[in-house]
Enzyme design. Structure first.
Site, short mmCIF file in Angstrom:
data_model
loop_
_atom_site.label_atom_id
_atom_site.label_comp_id
_atom_site.label_asym_id
_atom_site.label_seq_id
_atom_site.Cartn_x
_atom_site.Cartn_y
_atom_site.Cartn_z
N ARG A 26 4.17 -1.43 -8.19
CA ARG A 26 3.16 -2.34 -7.65
C ARG A 26 1.75 -1.74 -7.70
O ARG A 26 0.77 -2.43 -7.44
CB ARG A 26 3.50 -2.67 -6.19
CG ARG A 26 4.76 -3.51 -6.00
CD ARG A 26 5.02 -3.70 -4.52
NE ARG A 26 3.93 -4.38 -3.86
CZ ARG A 26 3.51 -4.11 -2.61
NH1 ARG A 26 4.10 -3.17 -1.90
NH2 ARG A 26 2.53 -4.79 -2.09
N LYS A 27 1.65 -0.45 -8.01
CA LYS A 27 0.34 0.23 -7.99
C LYS A 27 -0.32 0.16 -9.37
O LYS A 27 0.28 0.56 -10.37
CB LYS A 27 0.50 1.69 -7.58
CG LYS A 27 1.06 1.85 -6.19
CD LYS A 27 0.78 3.22 -5.61
CE LYS A 27 1.80 4.23 -6.03
NZ LYS A 27 1.67 5.50 -5.25
N ASP B 127 -15.64 -4.06 -7.74
CA ASP B 127 -14.35 -4.45 -7.14
C ASP B 127 -13.80 -5.68 -7.84
O ASP B 127 -12.62 -5.77 -8.18
CB ASP B 127 -14.57 -4.72 -5.63
CG ASP B 127 -13.25 -4.88 -4.88
OD1 ASP B 127 -12.21 -4.46 -5.39
OD2 ASP B 127 -13.29 -5.43 -3.76
C1 LIG Z 1 -3.64 -12.44 -2.67
C2 LIG Z 1 -4.03 -12.09 -4.06
C3 LIG Z 1 -5.20 -12.87 -4.52
C4 LIG Z 1 -5.35 -12.81 -6.01
C5 LIG Z 1 -6.74 -13.00 -6.50
C6 LIG Z 1 -6.85 -12.44 -7.92
C7 LIG Z 1 -8.29 -12.23 -8.30
C8 LIG Z 1 -8.62 -10.74 -8.25
C9 LIG Z 1 -10.06 -10.50 -8.04
C10 LIG Z 1 -10.34 -10.07 -6.62
C11 LIG Z 1 -11.16 -8.83 -6.62
C12 LIG Z 1 -11.55 -8.46 -5.22
C13 LIG Z 1 -10.41 -7.74 -4.52
C14 LIG Z 1 -10.58 -7.76 -3.04
O1 LIG Z 1 -11.64 -8.01 -2.51
S1 LIG Z 1 -9.21 -7.45 -2.11
C15 LIG Z 1 -9.84 -7.43 -0.44
C16 LIG Z 1 -9.96 -6.03 0.10
N1 LIG Z 1 -8.64 -5.43 0.27
C17 LIG Z 1 -7.86 -5.74 1.30
O2 LIG Z 1 -8.19 -6.53 2.17
C18 LIG Z 1 -6.52 -5.05 1.31
C19 LIG Z 1 -6.11 -4.61 2.73
N2 LIG Z 1 -4.88 -3.78 2.65
C20 LIG Z 1 -3.67 -4.35 2.60
O3 LIG Z 1 -3.51 -5.56 2.75
C21 LIG Z 1 -2.52 -3.43 2.36
O4 LIG Z 1 -2.85 -2.11 2.71
C22 LIG Z 1 -2.06 -3.47 0.86
C23 LIG Z 1 -1.57 -4.89 0.48
C24 LIG Z 1 -3.16 -3.00 -0.09
C25 LIG Z 1 -0.87 -2.51 0.69
O5 LIG Z 1 0.08 -2.82 1.67
P1 LIG Z 1 1.63 -2.99 1.33
O6 LIG Z 1 2.33 -3.02 2.63
O7 LIG Z 1 1.83 -4.14 0.42
O8 LIG Z 1 1.98 -1.70 0.49
P2 LIG Z 1 2.21 -0.21 1.03
O9 LIG Z 1 1.37 0.14 2.19
O10 LIG Z 1 3.69 0.02 1.11
O11 LIG Z 1 1.62 0.63 -0.23
C26 LIG Z 1 2.19 0.50 -1.51
C27 LIG Z 1 1.92 1.80 -2.24
O12 LIG Z 1 0.48 1.99 -2.35
C28 LIG Z 1 0.09 3.20 -1.71
N3 LIG Z 1 -1.20 2.98 -1.03
C29 LIG Z 1 -1.52 1.95 -0.22
N4 LIG Z 1 -2.78 2.06 0.18
C30 LIG Z 1 -3.27 3.19 -0.39
C31 LIG Z 1 -4.53 3.81 -0.36
N5 LIG Z 1 -5.57 3.33 0.34
N6 LIG Z 1 -4.70 4.94 -1.08
C32 LIG Z 1 -3.68 5.45 -1.83
N7 LIG Z 1 -2.46 4.88 -1.89
C33 LIG Z 1 -2.26 3.77 -1.18
C34 LIG Z 1 1.19 3.49 -0.71
O13 LIG Z 1 1.24 4.88 -0.38
C35 LIG Z 1 2.41 3.04 -1.47
O14 LIG Z 1 2.70 4.01 -2.45
P3 LIG Z 1 4.23 4.42 -2.75
O15 LIG Z 1 4.73 5.01 -1.46
O16 LIG Z 1 4.95 3.16 -3.12
O17 LIG Z 1 4.15 5.42 -3.86
#
Ligand SMILES: CCCCCCCCCCCCCC(=O)SCCNC(=O)CCNC(=O)[C@H](O)C(C)(C)COP(=O)(O)OP(=O)(O)OC[C@H]1O[C@@H](n2cnc3c(N)ncnc32)[C@H](O)[C@@H]1OP(=O)(O)O
Length: 220
Positions: A191-192, A146
């Site tokens: 955004r994806k 991840d």
């Molecule tokens: C804050 C950032 C920190 C940066 C740190 C950088 C370091 C990185 C390293 C870190 C590494 C570790 C990383 C970690 O540990 S990340 C920690 C684990 N992840 C989370 O806690 C995320 C929880 N989920 C959310 O917050 C929301 O659901 C997100 C933000 C992901 C989307 O909610 P949002 O309201 O913003 O967007 P949307 O719902 O309009 O969806 C947008 C599009 O995506 C499509 N979609 C959504 N879900 C799915 C799915 N499951 N399968 C397939 N498709 C899916 C959806 O159909 C749509 O498509 P389209 O209709 O536009 O075609």
């Protein structure tokens, strides 16, 4: 009140820090890095010790005193660190990140670096990360992948959250063995960000991941 007296560079203007405190990795004191490393070794020693109960009780009291000493000055939750990669670009992440965090003694310190394909790291894990006997815990395999796919998405596009992560465990992943972790971006649709990664031991694939990262913007 908490006071941070460490001489670190504050750089609040990097949008990847989302307005949170940000320090540059190279400005972290060597003393802090040494402490993190010693405590990492301590966790391994505690996890495996068979010393007598008097020694256990004395050690617990000593450690409690040390914990109190450190807790007088704590970082803000979400504090970020910026690290420089081999090609001169930078990556931003939380400083206590459980996989990569510079200040986290529980982290295996998976330091990803840039390659032509994406990102790559090498890490060797000890029994702190054990699941089945002599093998890496499946949750840790997922955590490392991840991190690798999330980071490559952040570095090659912009920071985001994991919406979906799929892992195939192909072979057991051994402890005490250098593991090679690689990740790359497959395609971007707005955004994806569709990403993938794998872990190899002795050149053989032990686990593979595909994931969907959703890029997030800082408020305002
Ligand atoms: C804050 C950032 C920190 C940066 C740190 C950088 C370091 C990185 C390293 C870190 C590494 C570790 C990383 C970690 O540990 S990340 C920690 C684990 N992840 C989370 O806690 C995320 C929880 N989920 C959310 O917050 C929301 O659901 C997100 C933000 C992901 C989307 O909610 P949002 O309201 O913003 O967007 P949307 O719902 O309009 O969806 C947008 C599009 O995506 C499509 N979609 C959504 N879900 C799915 C799915 N499951 N399968 C397939 N498709 C899916 C959806 O159909 C749509 O498509 P389209 O209709 O536009 O075609």
């Amino acid at each position: 009140m908490t006071v941070n007296t460490q001489p670190v560079t504050e750089s609040p203007d990097d949008p990847r820090a989302f307005g949170l405190p940000l320090v540059d990795a190279h400005s972290l004191p060597a003393e802090l890095r040494t402490l993190v490393s010693r405590v990492h070794d301590l966790v391994d020693a505690v996890a495996n010790t068979e010393v007598d109960t008097d020694t256990l009780a004395e050690t617990a009291a000593t450690v409690e005193g040390l914990t109190d000493r450190l807790n007088v000055a704590r970082r803000q939750i979400g504090a970020m660190v910026r690290r420089e990669l081999g090609d001169g670009t930078t990556m931003v992440g939380t400083i206590t990140n459980i996989v990569e965090g510079e200040t986290n003694p529980a982290a295996p310190q998976l330091f990803l670096d840039r390659t032509d394909e994406g990102l790559r790291a090498e890490v060797t894990l000890n029994t702190i990360y054990q699941g089945p006997p002599g093998l890496v815990h499946g949750g840790w395999i997922a955590a490392m992948l991840d991190q690798a796919v999330g980071s490559v998405s952040a570095v090659e596009t912009s920071p985001g959250l994991t919406a979906n992560l799929e892992i195939d465990y192909r072979r057991p992943t051994p402890l005490f063995t250098p593991l090679e972790i690689t990740s790359w971006v497959e395609r971007v649709e707005g955004r994806k960000v569709f990403v993938a990664g794998r872990i190899r031991a002795h050149g053989q694939v032990t686990a593979e991941a595909t994931a969907l990262m959703i890029r997030v913007e800082a408020d305002g």
